[in-house]
Design a protein around this motif. Structure first.
Motif, PDB file in Angstrom:
ATOM      1  N   UNK A 102       0.840  -1.197   0.000  1.00 60.61           N
ATOM      2  CA  UNK A 102       0.000   0.000   0.000  1.00 60.61           C
ATOM      3  C   UNK A 102       0.884   1.259   0.000  1.00 60.61           C
ATOM      4  N   UNK A 103       0.398   2.305  -0.657  1.00 61.70           N
ATOM      5  CA  UNK A 103       1.143   3.563  -0.636  1.00 61.70           C
ATOM      6  C   UNK A 103       0.429   4.595   0.241  1.00 61.70           C
ATOM      7  N   UNK A 104       1.044   5.750   0.364  1.00 61.25           N
ATOM      8  CA  UNK A 104       0.528   6.820   1.221  1.00 61.25           C
ATOM      9  C   UNK A 104      -0.891   7.221   0.829  1.00 61.25           C
ATOM     10  N   UNK A 105      -1.117   7.406  -0.463  1.00 59.41           N
ATOM     11  CA  UNK A 105      -2.431   7.851  -0.941  1.00 59.41           C
ATOM     12  C   UNK A 105      -3.514   6.825  -0.628  1.00 59.41           C
ATOM     13  N   UNK A 106      -3.195   5.547  -0.794  1.00 64.04           N
ATOM     14  CA  UNK A 106      -4.182   4.504  -0.533  1.00 64.04           C
ATOM     15  C   UNK A 106      -4.569   4.449   0.950  1.00 64.04           C
ATOM     16  N   UNK A 107      -3.603   4.668   1.829  1.00 67.81           N
ATOM     17  CA  UNK A 107      -3.904   4.651   3.257  1.00 67.81           C
ATOM     18  C   UNK A 107      -4.690   5.900   3.673  1.00 67.81           C
ATOM     19  N   UNK A 108      -4.406   7.018   3.021  1.00 69.52           N
ATOM     20  CA  UNK A 108      -5.217   8.222   3.266  1.00 69.52           C
ATOM     21  C   UNK A 108      -6.680   7.969   2.897  1.00 69.52           C
ATOM     22  N   UNK A 109      -6.894   7.306   1.782  1.00 68.54           N
ATOM     23  CA  UNK A 109      -8.250   6.971   1.368  1.00 68.54           C
ATOM     24  C   UNK A 109      -8.915   6.027   2.360  1.00 68.54           C
ATOM     25  N   UNK A 110      -8.132   5.100   2.894  1.00 72.37           N
ATOM     26  CA  UNK A 110      -8.664   4.150   3.872  1.00 72.37           C
ATOM     27  C   UNK A 110      -9.208   4.870   5.103  1.00 72.37           C
ATOM     28  N   UNK A 111      -8.519   5.953   5.527  1.00 75.78           N
ATOM     29  CA  UNK A 111      -8.916   6.685   6.731  1.00 75.78           C
ATOM     30  C   UNK A 111      -9.888   7.822   6.458  1.00 75.78           C
ATOM     31  N   UNK A 112     -10.229   8.058   5.190  1.00 72.75           N
ATOM     32  CA  UNK A 112     -11.058   9.223   4.840  1.00 72.75           C
ATOM     33  C   UNK A 112     -12.433   9.233   5.528  1.00 72.75           C
ATOM     34  N   UNK A 113     -13.050   8.087   5.850  1.00 73.50           N
ATOM     35  CA  UNK A 113     -14.346   8.151   6.547  1.00 73.50           C
ATOM     36  C   UNK A 113     -14.241   8.578   8.013  1.00 73.50           C
ATOM     37  N   UNK A 114     -13.036   8.626   8.563  1.00 78.08           N
ATOM     38  CA  UNK A 114     -12.871   8.957   9.980  1.00 78.08           C
ATOM     39  C   UNK A 114     -12.860  10.476  10.118  1.00 78.08           C
ATOM     40  N   UNK A 115     -13.997  11.051  10.455  1.00 79.69           N
ATOM     41  CA  UNK A 115     -14.166  12.504  10.434  1.00 79.69           C
ATOM     42  C   UNK A 115     -13.367  13.214  11.524  1.00 79.69           C
ATOM     43  N   UNK A 116     -12.984  12.494  12.563  1.00 78.33           N
ATOM     44  CA  UNK A 116     -12.252  13.132  13.671  1.00 78.33           C
ATOM     45  C   UNK A 116     -10.819  13.479  13.286  1.00 78.33           C
ATOM     46  N   UNK A 117     -10.330  12.933  12.192  1.00 75.51           N
ATOM     47  CA  UNK A 117      -8.949  13.168  11.782  1.00 75.51           C
ATOM     48  C   UNK A 117      -8.866  14.258  10.715  1.00 75.51           C
ATOM     49  N   UNK A 118      -7.862  15.112  10.857  1.00 82.60           N
ATOM     50  CA  UNK A 118      -7.588  16.147   9.848  1.00 82.60           C
ATOM     51  C   UNK A 118      -6.136  16.003   9.413  1.00 82.60           C
ATOM     52  N   UNK A 119      -5.922  15.785   8.126  1.00 83.90           N
ATOM     53  CA  UNK A 119      -4.587  15.546   7.597  1.00 83.90           C
ATOM     54  C   UNK A 119      -3.690  16.762   7.831  1.00 83.90           C
ATOM     55  N   UNK A 120      -2.493  16.512   8.332  1.00 81.13           N
ATOM     56  CA  UNK A 120      -1.547  17.606   8.537  1.00 81.13           C
ATOM     57  C   UNK A 120      -1.010  18.097   7.193  1.00 81.13           C
ATOM     58  N   UNK A 121      -0.228  19.166   7.252  1.00 78.49           N
ATOM     59  CA  UNK A 121       0.286  19.806   6.055  1.00 78.49           C
ATOM     60  C   UNK A 121       1.149  18.840   5.224  1.00 78.49           C
ATOM     61  N   UNK A 122       1.233  19.121   3.936  1.00 77.71           N
ATOM     62  CA  UNK A 122       1.982  18.271   3.001  1.00 77.71           C
ATOM     63  C   UNK A 122       3.435  18.094   3.453  1.00 77.71           C
ATOM     64  N   UNK A 123       4.025  19.154   4.000  1.00 75.82           N
ATOM     65  CA  UNK A 123       5.432  19.102   4.411  1.00 75.82           C
ATOM     66  C   UNK A 123       5.669  18.120   5.562  1.00 75.82           C
ATOM     67  N   UNK A 124       4.593  17.744   6.251  1.00 77.06           N
ATOM     68  CA  UNK A 124       4.724  16.837   7.400  1.00 77.06           C
ATOM     69  C   UNK A 124       4.419  15.385   7.036  1.00 77.06           C
TER      70      UNK A 124
END
Length: 282
Positions: A102-124
Motif C-alpha cells: 500500500x502507498x501513502x495515498x491509498x492509506x489516506x483513502x482508507x482513513x477518509x471516513x474517519x471525520x475526527x482526523x484532519x490531515x496535517x500539512x503536506x510538508x509533514x
C-alpha cells in the motif's frame, strides 16, 4: 563497573529544545554541548521533524552537530559522520515490508471516513508517514480501535503514535510502518554501530517517546513532560519490568530538570563518569 556512554539519543522539541512553556536552566545547553564533545560519544537526534526542520533547529538553538538524525518519527535515518546528510536506504527497504504494497495515498483513502482526523500539512507527510491532527476532546481509545480495525482489514502492519502539541493544544497522530517508530529506528542504529543496550541513553518528553522510555534502554523523561506522560511512563515501565531503566527527571543541583538539564540528569544517573567531566564544572 558501570558501562560507558557510547550513544546518546534525544528527542528535540521540548526535550533538548527549550520551546515549551517551562523555563530552561541557563547553564544546561552549554554543558550539554560540552558533554557531546567527549571522545567516543555518538550523538543522534530522534525527532518528529523532517530534515529541513531539524537543520533549522540545529542552527536556531546552536545545537551540537549530530552524528545521526532519525527524523519524521523514525521513518528516515541520516548518517552525518562524513559531513553530509546520507539517507540510509537499507532502513527504507526494511520498513517498506510493513505497508504490504500500500502507498501513502491509498492509506489516506482508507482513513477518509474517519471525520475526527484532519490531515496535517503536506510538508509533514512522507512515503512512510501519515500525520493527522485530532481534537483533545475526542476519544483517543475509540479512534485507536477504529483505525486499527481498518488497517487489519487490509493486512497493513502499522503503529499508531499519539502525542500532544501542548502549545497549540491539539492532538497529533502519526501512522507509521510497525517497524518505523523511534524505538525500532534507534535499535537499528544500535545494531549498525554494534553497541550494547547498556551503553545507550535516550531522552524524551512525549507520547511518541514512550516505546523507548519504557524499554530496556536506559532513558530519562525530562521534568517538563506533561504529567499524563509521566504517569503513563512510570506505569508502563513497571508493567514491562524496566522501572530501573527509567529516570523521571526532577532537577539536579542548581538545574531544574527541564529540557537539556533533564538529559544531563539522566547522564549523571546512568553514566556518572561521563557526567563528571562536565557537571564537575557546573
Amino acid at each position: 563497573m558501570k558501562p560507558s556512554l557510547r550513544l546518546l539519543g534525544t528527542d528535540l522539541d521540548r526535550t533538548l529544545l527549550p520551546n515549551g512553556v517551562q523555563p530552561e536552566s541557563p547553564q544546561a545547553r552549554p554543558l550539554f554541548r560540552q558533554l557531546c564533545a567527549q571522545a567516543g560519544l555518538t550523538l543522534a537526534y530522534v525527532s518528529g521533524r523532517d530534515k529541513d526542520l531539524v537543520q533549522r533547529a540545529i542552527y536556531s538553538y546552536s545545537l551540537p552537530q549530530p552524528d545521526f538524525v532519525i527524523s519524521d518519527v523514525g521513518t528516515n535515518i541520516y548518517d552525518l559522520r562524513n559531513g553530509d546528510w546520507q539517507l540510509l536506504s537499507d532502513w527504507h527497504e526494511l520498513i517498506a515490508q510493513d505497508w504490504k504494497g500500500h502507498n501513502h495515498e491509498q492509506l489516506c483513502q482508507l482513513f477518509s471516513p474517519v471525520r475526527a482526523l484532519r490531515l496535517q500539512e503536506y510538508s509533514k507527510q512522507n512515503t512512510y508517514k501519515l500525520s493527522y491532527y485530532f481534537s483533545l476532546q475526542d476519544d483517543q481509545e475509540q479512534l485507536d480501535s477504529q483505525l486499527s480495525d481498518l488497517l487489519e482489514q487490509r493486512g497493513v502492519a502499522a503503529s499508531l503514535v499519539w502525542s500532544v502539541d501542548e502549545p497549540a493544544a491539539i492532538g497529533l497522530l502519526d501512522v507509521l510502518p510497525r517497524h518505523a517508530d523511534k524505538y525500532h529506528a534507534l535499535h537499528y542504529l544500535r545494531r549498525l554501530l554494534d553497541l550494547p543496550v547498556e551503553s545507550i541513553l535516550y531522552a524524551g518528553d512525549s507520547g511518541n517517546d514512550l516505546p523507548l522510555l519504557i524499554s530496556s534502554v536506559p532513558s530519562v523523561l525530562v521534568a517538563n513532560a506533561h504529567s499524563s506522560v509521566r504517569d503513563k511512563a512510570r506505569e508502563m515501565a513497571a508493567i514491562a519490568g524496566h522501572s530501573e531503566r527509567l529516570l523521571l527527571a526532577r532537577g539536579l543541583g542548581q538545574m531544574n530538570g527541564n529540557y537539556s538539564a533533564g538529559i544531563l540528569e539522566g547522564v549523571a544517573h546512568f553514566f556518572p563518569a561521563a557526567a563528571q567531566q562536565v557537571l564537575g564544572h557546573a
